[in-house]
Scaffold this motif. Structure first.
Motif, PDB file in Angstrom:
ATOM      1  N   ALA A 109      64.747  57.640  66.538  1.00  8.54           N
ATOM      2  CA  ALA A 109      64.384  58.709  67.475  1.00  8.54           C
ATOM      3  C   ALA A 109      62.973  58.544  68.033  1.00  8.54           C
ATOM      4  N   ALA A 110      62.022  58.237  67.188  1.00  5.49           N
ATOM      5  CA  ALA A 110      60.629  58.145  67.638  1.00  5.49           C
ATOM      6  C   ALA A 110      60.467  57.098  68.728  1.00  5.49           C
ATOM      7  N   LEU A 150      59.107  58.547  77.366  1.00  8.41           N
ATOM      8  CA  LEU A 150      57.831  59.054  77.869  1.00  8.41           C
ATOM      9  C   LEU A 150      57.083  57.962  78.631  1.00  8.41           C
ATOM     10  N   ALA A 151      57.152  56.733  78.127  1.00  9.25           N
ATOM     11  CA  ALA A 151      56.492  55.623  78.811  1.00  9.25           C
ATOM     12  C   ALA A 151      57.128  55.337  80.161  1.00  9.25           C
ATOM     13  N   ALA A 152      58.401  55.732  80.307  1.00 11.32           N
ATOM     14  CA  ALA A 152      59.119  55.508  81.555  1.00 11.32           C
ATOM     15  C   ALA A 152      58.941  56.668  82.535  1.00 11.32           C
ATOM     16  N   GLY A 153      58.007  57.567  82.239  1.00 15.10           N
ATOM     17  CA  GLY A 153      57.710  58.663  83.159  1.00 15.10           C
ATOM     18  C   GLY A 153      58.234  60.006  82.737  1.00 15.10           C
ATOM     19  N   GLY A 154      58.879  60.081  81.570  1.00 15.16           N
ATOM     20  CA  GLY A 154      59.418  61.347  81.098  1.00 15.16           C
ATOM     21  C   GLY A 154      58.339  62.286  80.594  1.00 15.16           C
ATOM     22  N   VAL A 155      58.765  63.530  80.364  1.00 14.23           N
ATOM     23  CA  VAL A 155      57.859  64.577  79.880  1.00 14.23           C
ATOM     24  C   VAL A 155      58.492  65.218  78.651  1.00 14.23           C
ATOM     25  N   LEU A 156      57.707  65.413  77.599  1.00 14.47           N
ATOM     26  CA  LEU A 156      58.183  66.125  76.421  1.00 14.47           C
ATOM     27  C   LEU A 156      57.996  67.612  76.657  1.00 14.47           C
ATOM     28  N   LEU A 157      59.106  68.349  76.749  1.00 19.07           N
ATOM     29  CA  LEU A 157      59.032  69.781  76.999  1.00 19.07           C
ATOM     30  C   LEU A 157      58.890  70.583  75.714  1.00 19.07           C
ATOM     31  N   SER A 158      59.543  70.123  74.655  1.00 21.01           N
ATOM     32  CA  SER A 158      59.475  70.871  73.403  1.00 21.01           C
ATOM     33  C   SER A 158      59.856  69.986  72.226  1.00 21.01           C
ATOM     34  N   ALA A 159      59.084  70.135  71.138  1.00 18.88           N
ATOM     35  CA  ALA A 159      59.425  69.507  69.867  1.00 18.88           C
ATOM     36  C   ALA A 159      59.562  70.571  68.787  1.00 18.88           C
ATOM     37  N   ALA A 160      59.760  71.816  69.206  1.00 18.87           N
ATOM     38  CA  ALA A 160      59.792  72.934  68.269  1.00 18.87           C
ATOM     39  C   ALA A 160      60.936  72.816  67.269  1.00 18.87           C
ATOM     40  N   ALA A 161      62.049  72.217  67.686  1.00 15.95           N
ATOM     41  CA  ALA A 161      63.210  72.099  66.803  1.00 15.95           C
ATOM     42  C   ALA A 161      63.307  70.724  66.141  1.00 15.95           C
ATOM     43  N   ALA A 162      62.313  69.870  66.364  1.00 18.26           N
ATOM     44  CA  ALA A 162      62.342  68.536  65.764  1.00 18.26           C
ATOM     45  C   ALA A 162      62.327  68.635  64.231  1.00 18.26           C
ATOM     46  N   PRO A 163      63.013  67.728  63.529  1.00 24.41           N
ATOM     47  CA  PRO A 163      63.686  66.522  64.026  1.00 24.41           C
ATOM     48  C   PRO A 163      65.149  66.722  64.413  1.00 24.41           C
ATOM     49  N   ALA A 164      65.617  67.971  64.485  1.00 20.15           N
ATOM     50  CA  ALA A 164      66.995  68.186  64.932  1.00 20.15           C
ATOM     51  C   ALA A 164      67.151  67.758  66.386  1.00 20.15           C
ATOM     52  N   TYR A 165      66.174  68.156  67.224  1.00 24.00           N
ATOM     53  CA  TYR A 165      66.202  67.676  68.607  1.00 24.00           C
ATOM     54  C   TYR A 165      64.858  67.884  69.281  1.00 24.00           C
ATOM     55  N   TRP A 166      64.606  67.035  70.260  1.00 20.77           N
ATOM     56  CA  TRP A 166      63.448  67.128  71.149  1.00 20.77           C
ATOM     57  C   TRP A 166      63.980  67.329  72.560  1.00 20.77           C
ATOM     58  N   GLU A 175      66.686  67.922  82.373  1.00 19.46           N
ATOM     59  CA  GLU A 175      66.473  67.865  80.931  1.00 19.46           C
ATOM     60  C   GLU A 175      67.487  66.998  80.195  1.00 19.46           C
ATOM     61  N   VAL A 176      67.056  66.506  79.053  1.00 19.25           N
ATOM     62  CA  VAL A 176      67.899  65.774  78.116  1.00 19.25           C
ATOM     63  C   VAL A 176      67.364  66.046  76.716  1.00 19.25           C
ATOM     64  N   CYS A 177      68.257  66.104  75.744  1.00 20.35           N
ATOM     65  CA  CYS A 177      67.840  66.284  74.355  1.00 20.35           C
ATOM     66  C   CYS A 177      68.109  65.004  73.574  1.00 20.35           C
ATOM     67  N   VAL A 178      67.130  64.552  72.839  1.00 23.63           N
ATOM     68  CA  VAL A 178      67.310  63.466  71.881  1.00 23.63           C
ATOM     69  C   VAL A 178      67.471  64.126  70.519  1.00 23.63           C
ATOM     70  N   THR A 179      68.586  63.853  69.848  1.00 20.88           N
ATOM     71  CA  THR A 179      68.910  64.577  68.631  1.00 20.88           C
ATOM     72  C   THR A 179      69.150  63.637  67.460  1.00 20.88           C
ATOM     73  N   THR A 180      68.973  64.175  66.244  1.00 18.38           N
ATOM     74  CA  THR A 180      69.341  63.466  65.019  1.00 18.38           C
ATOM     75  C   THR A 180      70.024  64.448  64.087  1.00 18.38           C
ATOM     76  N   TRP A 181      70.526  63.928  62.970  1.00 23.40           N
ATOM     77  CA  TRP A 181      71.156  64.805  61.976  1.00 23.40           C
ATOM     78  C   TRP A 181      70.120  65.583  61.178  1.00 23.40           C
ATOM     79  N   GLN A 182      68.880  65.171  61.186  1.00 26.62           N
ATOM     80  CA  GLN A 182      67.866  65.763  60.324  1.00 26.62           C
ATOM     81  C   GLN A 182      67.535  67.201  60.756  1.00 26.62           C
TER      82      GLN A 182
END
Length: 222
Positions: free
Chosen positions: A179-180, A187-203, A212-219
C-alpha cells in the motif's frame, strides 16, 4: 479466523490476503507451462478445486486465487490449499510470489446512492451481474460478475445526493505490504491525498481534478 490470522498463515509462502480472497502469482515461461501449472494445482486441490480455486493463465504468469466461493470468504481450507499448492509447485522449481510486474490486487466499483434498492437493479442488469454470494438476499448488497472477471460493485449509502462531485469511485485493494508504495507512486504522479483518517483500512486519494479513488487493505478492519 480474523484477518490478521489469515494473513499471517499465508504470507510466508508468497500469498496475500486481499478483501475476501487469497492471491498469488506463479511466474512461467510460456502458455504451455502455465497450463502445466494449472493442471498441477487442480490435481492438488482435488475435489475442492471447483469450490475454492480460480486460475488466470497468461504467457508470463498464472494468477492463483483461493476463496470458499459459495460463502464469499476465506476459510481454513483455503489456507491449507494455499500452502499445499506452494509446496507442490516448489517441487518442480516454481514459486508463488505476490508481485510479478505489480502486486496482486482486486478492484471494486463503489456507487454512492440515496436509495440503493432503487439503483441496484439497474447496475445488476446493465453489467449482467448477480448477487454477491456473501450478501445474497440483501437488497442493498454488493453485486459480482458470475464469471469472476469484472470488478465487484458495492453501494455506499448516502443521506443526500452529492452535488458537483463524482458519485462513483474505484476501490483498489492491494497487499498490506504494497500500500505505501502504491500511494507514493500515485502522489508522485500528481495525485493528492485527501484523507488517511481510516488508514490502514483505506486512504482516499484524488487526481488533480478531484476524482477520487480509495487504496485499501485488510488491515484495521478486525
Amino acid at each position: 479466523m480474523n484477518r490478521q490470522e489469515i494473513s499471517d498463515a499465508v504470507v510466508d509462502v508468497g500469498w496475500r490476503y486481499i478483501l475476501t480472497t487469497l492471491m498469488t502469482t506463479v511466474p512461467v515461461g510460456s502458455v504451455g507451462q502455465a497450463a502445466e501449472v494449472a493442471a498441477r494445482c487442480t490435481a492438488v486441490a482435488g475435489d475442492d478445486a471447483d469450490r475454492h480455486l480460480s486460475l488466470d493463465l497468461r504467457a508470463g504468469q498464472v494468477l492463483l486465487s483461493l476463496q470458499s466461493i459459495a460463502e464469499g470468504r476465506v476459510s481454513e481450507r483455503d489456507i491449507e490449499l494455499a500452502r499445499a499448492l506452494t509446496g507442490s509447485l516448489r517441487e518442480i522449481g516454481l514459486a508463488t510470489v505476490p508481485a510479478a510486474g505489480r502486486p496482486v490486487q482486486l478492484i471494486e466499483l463503489a456507487v454512492d446512492a440515496v436509495n440503493i434498492p432503487a439503483v441496484r437493479p439497474f447496475w445488476k442488469a446493465v453489467l449482467g451481474y448477480g448477487d454477491d454470494p456473501a450478501e445474497a438476499g440483501d437488497p442493498s448488497g454488493a453485486i459480482t460478475d458470475p464469471h469472476r472477471l469484472g470488478p465487484a460493485v458495492w453501494f455506499q449509502q448516502m443521506d443526500t445526493a452529492r452535488v458537483e462531485r463524482n458519485r462513483i469511485h474505484l476501490d483498489i485493494s492491494v497487499p498490506h505490504d504494497a500500500a505505501a508504495q502504491r500511494i507514493a507512486d500515485a502522489l508522485a504522479a500528481g495525485g493528492v491525498l485527501l484523507s488517511a483518517a481510516a488508514a490502514p483500512a483505506y486512504w482516499i486519494l484524488a487526481d488533480v481534478e478531484g476524482n477520487e479513488v480509495c487504496v485499501t487493505t485488510w488491515q484495521g478492519r478486525d
